[in-house]
Design a protein around this motif. Structure first.
Motif, mmCIF file in Angstrom:
data_model
loop_
_atom_site.group_PDB
_atom_site.id
_atom_site.type_symbol
_atom_site.label_atom_id
_atom_site.label_comp_id
_atom_site.label_asym_id
_atom_site.label_seq_id
_atom_site.Cartn_x
_atom_site.Cartn_y
_atom_site.Cartn_z
ATOM 1 N N ARG A 75 6.786 10.009 5.425
ATOM 2 C CA ARG A 75 5.388 9.604 5.338
ATOM 3 C C ARG A 75 4.450 10.806 5.431
ATOM 4 O O ARG A 75 3.249 10.643 5.684
ATOM 5 C CB ARG A 75 5.057 8.605 6.451
ATOM 6 C CG ARG A 75 5.528 7.180 6.166
ATOM 7 C CD ARG A 75 5.364 6.274 7.364
ATOM 8 N NE ARG A 75 5.292 4.863 6.974
ATOM 9 C CZ ARG A 75 5.573 3.843 7.770
ATOM 10 N NH1 ARG A 75 5.988 4.059 9.013
ATOM 11 N NH2 ARG A 75 5.457 2.600 7.342
ATOM 12 N N TYR A 76 4.977 12.020 5.235
ATOM 13 C CA TYR A 76 4.145 13.213 5.402
ATOM 14 C C TYR A 76 4.613 14.295 4.438
ATOM 15 O O TYR A 76 5.810 14.406 4.149
ATOM 16 C CB TYR A 76 4.240 13.731 6.849
ATOM 17 C CG TYR A 76 2.947 14.309 7.359
ATOM 18 C CD1 TYR A 76 1.936 13.479 7.824
ATOM 19 C CD2 TYR A 76 2.728 15.673 7.355
ATOM 20 C CE1 TYR A 76 0.740 14.004 8.279
ATOM 21 C CE2 TYR A 76 1.543 16.208 7.817
ATOM 22 C CZ TYR A 76 0.548 15.366 8.269
ATOM 23 O OH TYR A 76 -0.646 15.890 8.721
ATOM 24 N N TRP A 81 4.977 19.915 7.326
ATOM 25 C CA TRP A 81 5.816 19.501 8.456
ATOM 26 C C TRP A 81 5.798 20.514 9.597
ATOM 27 O O TRP A 81 5.641 20.140 10.759
ATOM 28 C CB TRP A 81 7.263 19.313 7.985
ATOM 29 C CG TRP A 81 7.522 18.059 7.218
ATOM 30 C CD1 TRP A 81 6.717 16.953 7.130
ATOM 31 C CD2 TRP A 81 8.678 17.783 6.419
ATOM 32 N NE1 TRP A 81 7.304 16.015 6.318
ATOM 33 C CE2 TRP A 81 8.509 16.493 5.869
ATOM 34 C CE3 TRP A 81 9.827 18.505 6.112
ATOM 35 C CZ2 TRP A 81 9.463 15.917 5.034
ATOM 36 C CZ3 TRP A 81 10.779 17.927 5.282
ATOM 37 C CH2 TRP A 81 10.604 16.655 4.752
ATOM 38 N N GLY A 350 0.931 8.886 9.427
ATOM 39 C CA GLY A 350 1.376 9.313 8.111
ATOM 40 C C GLY A 350 0.821 8.427 7.017
ATOM 41 O O GLY A 350 -0.078 7.597 7.252
ATOM 42 N N GLN A 387 -2.960 10.738 10.410
ATOM 43 C CA GLN A 387 -2.190 10.856 9.170
ATOM 44 C C GLN A 387 -2.512 12.125 8.391
ATOM 45 O O GLN A 387 -1.773 12.491 7.471
ATOM 46 C CB GLN A 387 -2.407 9.630 8.291
ATOM 47 C CG GLN A 387 -3.801 9.468 7.728
ATOM 48 C CD GLN A 387 -3.903 8.272 6.799
ATOM 49 O OE1 GLN A 387 -2.968 7.940 6.078
ATOM 50 N NE2 GLN A 387 -5.037 7.597 6.822
#
Length: 749
Positions: A75-76, A81, A350, A387
């Motif tokens: 979701r990213y 990261w 995310g 998110q």
């Protein structure tokens, strides 16, 4: 001379000091038991070990009280990261937990995807690089507000899911084999960061299914020190002891309830100290409101959590607005109730990826029963890190608790939870102080919570604790009764060994951190707002720099009226320094956040067309149906605005577009591409422009807002979020559009 009147005056000034002390009898703590846990390889190539006993995890043989935070790699964006994992580490997270959503990796049977944003291997490698350990939640069912709970449609179509059906287990074996390939060389036994595997999720069926998953995992090569499951209210057949460790959770509020009222109803468990580990609010959409109890063997396991609500999503029918204090209070209550390892769901938000065949969010109209309609894209969760990496207030509130665990958790792990003689009579008893003690019979910590979501707990006057300690006799503190303010929650130590021969008999301030330089020790405490700070010692020579020293011939040296500052308030036995920080200063002791930006209005905002006829809000077609979210066709009648970014703006810079709006559902498009949506709950919607730099070369977005209808069957957890409709049947307004820089975070020396 009559001494009665001056004494009465002192008592009155202390605030109802004639009230009886709060009493508790504290036995000696039961020793940890070395139970027979059937886990995987516990030793790394370098000799480091990870095991567990009945009280805690044990790292290299010593009690370990780690903090775990959930962050979903799929979701990213992959290129962000590392930065976000480093933020988690800075926030006090020790373990990153992540779901492997099967449907994200094999949406079409036989077509596996493990590249880019779906590279589990790269995510785990980066976690290792920044110093995080990893727990992989393998499924096959995850939930996570994903379509079918993460099961691909082709698996659902065959039926017999989450069972020992041979076809289902064969496909699950392929999933686990794929996960094992991603994690090859990255497991704890290899010197890697992966310490645990979760088997399925939210499962209440026969234990044999989970045991079969464990067997499949081990056969695939997923050999780890911890096999875990969610501590679901009950399994239909009992789990043999020591095979799979249960982890628990608590949520201050939830999107899943079927009622249009505050979720906890008659429970409010998250704000009351209790030795019960199971939270009755979890799964009440499926299991209903009920009384719950722990499994008979629960005390043989350490009290670990994986789902303390770090925030909350809004579903279409329940618009949840999180107060950061909700998260702090429920975490503190869990620690006071016996937990030795907080784990948050979520800690980082995310965005849902795009599917090849369908959208990938949970919705009522799916082949397998999903209970709620969720946003198509948005999975912000209003949590510590948003998110787009936004830093929320609970990031700092939780950091303070995490520092406490990192510095004092080894002591806490050996302490039982003891509840007071007088406890609240029920959920509506707002006048009895909510408190608990973690103690080994001699030393310990008092946990107090005077905060509850949605209700004001009045200040508690005349508070003084009277502890009958099995190992060290009676102890009454503070020196004079105090008033616990409205919304306060805190941890106070007693008989805390500070080293160098210094015993802190008690303090009316919260221990945060300890720094040793090889010769001296510096202890940082957080002031409890509204309560006079005092530090009291036995058998120590104390030099006071800020405060007043008092001795009464009773063996205690009291340092009273201590003021907060960044310099030592006192020095004990020449080697122990105590620094008292203000309540706000203590939230970022070793962290520095860039200044909060001043939003800049975007001038070029144009209404393209007003809203058309109102849609008919239908109910979902499942048991206990609730209002169904709009579909794509409904947005033809949305109000639409065109937003042009300022000329010369570099969209690749770390800028957030903040949309302050009122309506039902908002959707943001760039060049006709759907990039984000939101179920209105009173908060603005923010868009990270750098994610869409290429698409924004022409600097234009459109925002479609469906009107919020006055009679819509929707629950708003914040009454202030519900607009004043007046004589209008519905409201759809884009009130302002702003550009905001995304704050940065750096550790300080």
């Amino acid at each position: 001379m009559n001494t009665l009147l001056p004494r009465l005056a002192i008592l009155l000034l202390a605030g109802s000091a004639l009230a009886a002390p709060l009493t508790m009898t504290i036995p000696a703590a039961a020793p940890a038991t070395a139970e027979s846990f059937h886990m995987g390889t516990a030793t790394r190539p370098d000799g480091s070990t990870l095991t567990l006993d009945s009280r805690s995890l044990r790292l290299d043989g010593k009690p370990w009280t780690p903090v775990m935070g959930e962050f979903h790699y799929s979701r990213y964006p992959e290129n962000e990261w590392r930065e976000e994992l480093a933020k988690m580490k800075a926030g006090g997270i020790d373990i990153v937990a992540t779901y492997v959503f099967w449907i994200h990796h094999e949406e079409i049977e036989g077509q596996w995807e493990w590249n880019g944003n779906k590279s589990l291997r790269r995510f785990v490698e980066l976690a290792h690089e920044v110093g995080l350990k990893v727990v992989v939640r393998c499924g096959p069912w995850c939930h996570g507000e994903v379509r079918n709970g993460g099961l691909p449609d082709w698996v659902v179509a065959r039926g017999h899911t989450r069972s020992e059906d041979p076809a289902f287990l064969a496909s699950t074996t392929q999933l686990y084999t794929q996960i094992a390939a991603q994690l090859k060389g990255l497991l704890w036994k290899d010197g890697g960061p992966v310490i645990g595997i979760q088997l399925d999720n939210e499962y209440g069926g026969p234990a044999e299914y989970l045991l079969h998953l464990k067997q499949i995992a081990r056969s695939a090569g997923l050999d780890v020190p911890l096999y875990t499951r969610t501590g679901w209210p009950a399994l239909t057949t009992p789990m043999p002891f020591g095979e799979i460790v249960p982890l628990y959770g608590v949520y201050a509020e939830g999107f899943w309830d079927r009622e249009l009222m505050s979720m906890p109803g008659s429970y409010w468990a998250g704000f009351h100290f209790s030795t019960l580990r199971v939270d009755a609010n979890i799964a009440n959409e499926a299991l209903g409101r009920r009384e719950v109890k722990d499994a008979p063997d629960v005390a043989r396991y350490p009290y670990l959590t994986c789902e303390i609500g770090g925030g909350m999503m809004s579903s279409y029918h329940r618009r949840i607005l999180v107060d950061p204090r909700d998260v702090e209070a429920t975490t503190l209550v869990k620690l006071g109730s016996g937990s030795v390892s907080p784990g948050y769901y979520m800690y980082h938000g995310g965005t849902n990826p795009e599917g090849k065949l369908t959208t990938l969010m949970e919705e009522q109209a799916t082949p397998i029963t999903n209970w709620n309609d969720m946003p198509v894209k948005n999975y912000d969760f209003q949590t510590a890190l948003g998110q787009y990496g936004q830093i929320r207030p609970q990031f700092f509130l939780l950091w303070r608790l995490h520092e406490f665990l990192h510095n004092f958790g080894d002591k806490l792990a050996g302490m039982d939870t003891v509840l007071p003689d007088q406890r609240p009579a029920g959920k509506d008893d707002l006048t009895t102080l909510r408190w608990a003690v973690r103690s080994n019979g001699r030393s310990g910590f008092v946990f107090v919570n005077n905060y509850e979501r949605g209700r004001t707990l009045p200040a508690k006057e005349g508070v003084q604790f009277n502890l009958k300690l099995a190992e060290s006799g009676p102890l009454a503190f503070p020196t004079m009764p105090v008033t616990v303010p409205v919304d306060a929650n805190f941890i106070w130590p007693f008989n805390l060994d500070l080293g160098h021969g210094v015993n802190l008999a008690w303090a009316t301030a919260q221990p945060v951190a300890r720094v040793d330089d090889g010769k001296d020790s510096t202890f940082y405490f957080a002031e409890t707002a509204g309560v006079p700070a005092e530090f009291v010692f036995t058998g120590a020579r104390v030099i006071t720099h800020r405060g007043r020293t008092e001795t009464k011939g009773d063996g205690f040296t009291r340092v009273l009226e201590v003021s907060a500052d960044h310099e030592p308030a006192l020095v004990a036995n020449s080697h122990v320094r105590i620094i008292l920080l203000g309540a706000t200063d203590s939230l970022a002791l070793f962290l520095k956040k860039s200044a909060d930006p001043v939003p800049v209005p975007v001038a070029d905002v144009e209404l393209v067309h007003s809203a058309g006829p109102l849609r008919t809000i239908a109910l979902g077609k499942i048991a206990k149906p609730v209002a169904a979210a709009p579909v794509d066709a409904d947005f033809t009648n949305a109000a639409v605005w065109r937003i042009k970014l300022p000329p010369g703006l570099d969209p690749s810079s770390k800028l957030l577009l903040r949309l302050n709006y009122v309506g039902d559902v908002a959707r943001v498009m760039i060049g006709g591409k759907f990039i984000m949506d939101d179920f209105y709950n009173g908060l603005p919607l923010e868009i990270g422009l750098w994610r869409h730099a290429d698409a924004l070369k022409h600097g234009e977005l459109t925002v479609a807002i469906l009107p919020l209808q006055k009679d819509a069957p929707i629950y708003f957890s914040s009454p202030a979020a519900r607009p004043d409709f007046g004589d209008r049947a519905a409201v759809a307004e884009l009130q302002s559009v702003q550009l905001v820089t995304s704050p940065s975070l750096t550790p300080t020396p």
